[in-house]
Design a protein around this motif. Structure first.
Motif, PDB file in Angstrom:
ATOM      1  N   TRP A  34      20.526  49.759  56.243  1.00 42.25           N
ATOM      2  CA  TRP A  34      21.743  49.447  55.503  1.00 42.25           C
ATOM      3  C   TRP A  34      21.595  49.824  54.042  1.00 42.25           C
ATOM      4  O   TRP A  34      20.517  49.671  53.459  1.00 42.25           O
ATOM      5  CB  TRP A  34      22.053  47.958  55.588  1.00 42.25           C
ATOM      6  N   GLY A  35      22.705  50.288  53.468  1.00 45.44           N
ATOM      7  CA  GLY A  35      22.754  50.443  52.031  1.00 45.44           C
ATOM      8  C   GLY A  35      23.088  49.120  51.373  1.00 45.44           C
ATOM      9  O   GLY A  35      23.305  48.111  52.056  1.00 45.44           O
ATOM     10  N   LYS A  36      23.170  49.131  50.058  1.00 43.39           N
ATOM     11  CA  LYS A  36      23.432  47.897  49.319  1.00 43.39           C
ATOM     12  C   LYS A  36      24.913  47.609  49.165  1.00 43.39           C
ATOM     13  O   LYS A  36      25.293  46.511  48.770  1.00 43.39           O
ATOM     14  CB  LYS A  36      22.755  47.955  47.952  1.00 43.39           C
ATOM     15  N   GLY A  37      25.758  48.573  49.455  1.00 42.56           N
ATOM     16  CA  GLY A  37      27.191  48.352  49.446  1.00 42.56           C
ATOM     17  C   GLY A  37      27.877  48.800  48.172  1.00 42.56           C
ATOM     18  O   GLY A  37      27.261  48.911  47.112  1.00 42.56           O
ATOM     19  N   THR A  38      29.171  49.048  48.291  1.00 44.44           N
ATOM     20  CA  THR A  38      30.014  49.385  47.151  1.00 44.44           C
ATOM     21  C   THR A  38      31.328  48.634  47.301  1.00 44.44           C
ATOM     22  O   THR A  38      31.890  48.560  48.393  1.00 44.44           O
ATOM     23  CB  THR A  38      30.227  50.914  47.057  1.00 44.44           C
ATOM     24  N   LEU A  39      31.805  48.060  46.198  1.00 46.67           N
ATOM     25  CA  LEU A  39      32.978  47.192  46.252  1.00 46.67           C
ATOM     26  C   LEU A  39      34.259  48.004  46.138  1.00 46.67           C
ATOM     27  O   LEU A  39      34.420  48.823  45.239  1.00 46.67           O
ATOM     28  CB  LEU A  39      32.915  46.169  45.122  1.00 46.67           C
ATOM     29  N   VAL A  40      35.165  47.730  47.057  1.00 47.90           N
ATOM     30  CA  VAL A  40      36.514  48.297  47.021  1.00 47.90           C
ATOM     31  C   VAL A  40      37.498  47.160  46.834  1.00 47.90           C
ATOM     32  O   VAL A  40      37.503  46.206  47.623  1.00 47.90           O
ATOM     33  CB  VAL A  40      36.828  49.073  48.315  1.00 47.90           C
ATOM     34  N   THR A  41      38.318  47.260  45.806  1.00 44.46           N
ATOM     35  CA  THR A  41      39.325  46.242  45.537  1.00 44.46           C
ATOM     36  C   THR A  41      40.685  46.908  45.522  1.00 44.46           C
ATOM     37  O   THR A  41      40.909  47.855  44.764  1.00 44.46           O
ATOM     38  CB  THR A  41      39.074  45.546  44.196  1.00 44.46           C
ATOM     39  N   VAL A  42      41.588  46.402  46.366  1.00 39.61           N
ATOM     40  CA  VAL A  42      42.940  46.946  46.446  1.00 39.61           C
ATOM     41  C   VAL A  42      43.910  45.898  45.928  1.00 39.61           C
ATOM     42  O   VAL A  42      44.026  44.808  46.498  1.00 39.61           O
ATOM     43  CB  VAL A  42      43.297  47.342  47.887  1.00 39.61           C
ATOM     44  N   SER A  43      44.598  46.222  44.875  1.00 38.81           N
ATOM     45  CA  SER A  43      45.533  45.270  44.264  1.00 38.81           C
ATOM     46  C   SER A  43      46.936  45.474  44.822  1.00 38.81           C
ATOM     47  O   SER A  43      47.327  46.589  45.165  1.00 38.81           O
ATOM     48  CB  SER A  43      45.542  45.441  42.756  1.00 38.81           C
ATOM     49  N   SER A  44      47.652  44.383  44.889  1.00 35.42           N
ATOM     50  CA  SER A  44      49.012  44.463  45.451  1.00 35.42           C
ATOM     51  C   SER A  44      50.029  44.743  44.379  1.00 35.42           C
ATOM     52  O   SER A  44      49.767  44.715  43.201  1.00 35.42           O
ATOM     53  CB  SER A  44      49.340  43.151  46.155  1.00 35.42           C
TER      54      SER A  44
END
Length: 122
Positions: free
Chosen positions: A112-122
């Motif tokens: 596994w990688g450490k991850g990357t954050l995706v934030t989708v605003s409304s």
């Protein structure tokens, strides 16, 4: 040992697009996948691909909006995300495993990688 490094996350408005990248090294896998985990929720498989022949799987929630691809020469995996929704907000992880047929499950992946954050605003 396989090492996976994600990039490309960020903040985007609903309806927008992002492309995630995963740099892979140490080739002892055939399946490469993207998972995501939203706050308070279990990790879920988003999409995965057979490294050898390119067969791809998509979760129902992302079919028609997300597309997984790979560049064998660069040892890169990508996740193109279109028509993003607030419910797509999560940390996205790149993962590798031995078999395409189990790559949709966390238990089927070994690195596994450490991850990357995706934030989708409304």
């Amino acid at each position: 040992e396989v090492q996976l490094v994600e990039s490309g996350g960020g903040l985007v408005q609903a309806g927008g697009s992002l492309r995630l990248s995963c740099a892979a090294s140490g080739f002892t896998f055939d399946a490469i996948a993207w998972f995501r985990q939203a706050p308070g929720k279990e990790r879920e498989g988003v999409s995965c691909m057979s490294w050898s022949d390119g067969m791809a799987y998509y979760a129902d929630s992302v079919k028609g909006r997300f597309s997984i691809s790979r560049d064998k020469a660069k040892k890169m995996v990508y996740l193109a995300m279109n028509s993003l929704k607030p419910e797509d907000t999560a940390v996205y992880y790149c993962a590798s495993g031995p078999s395409y047929y189990t790559c949709h499950r966390s238990s089927g992946m070994t690195n596994w990688g450490k991850g990357t954050l995706v934030t989708v605003s409304s």
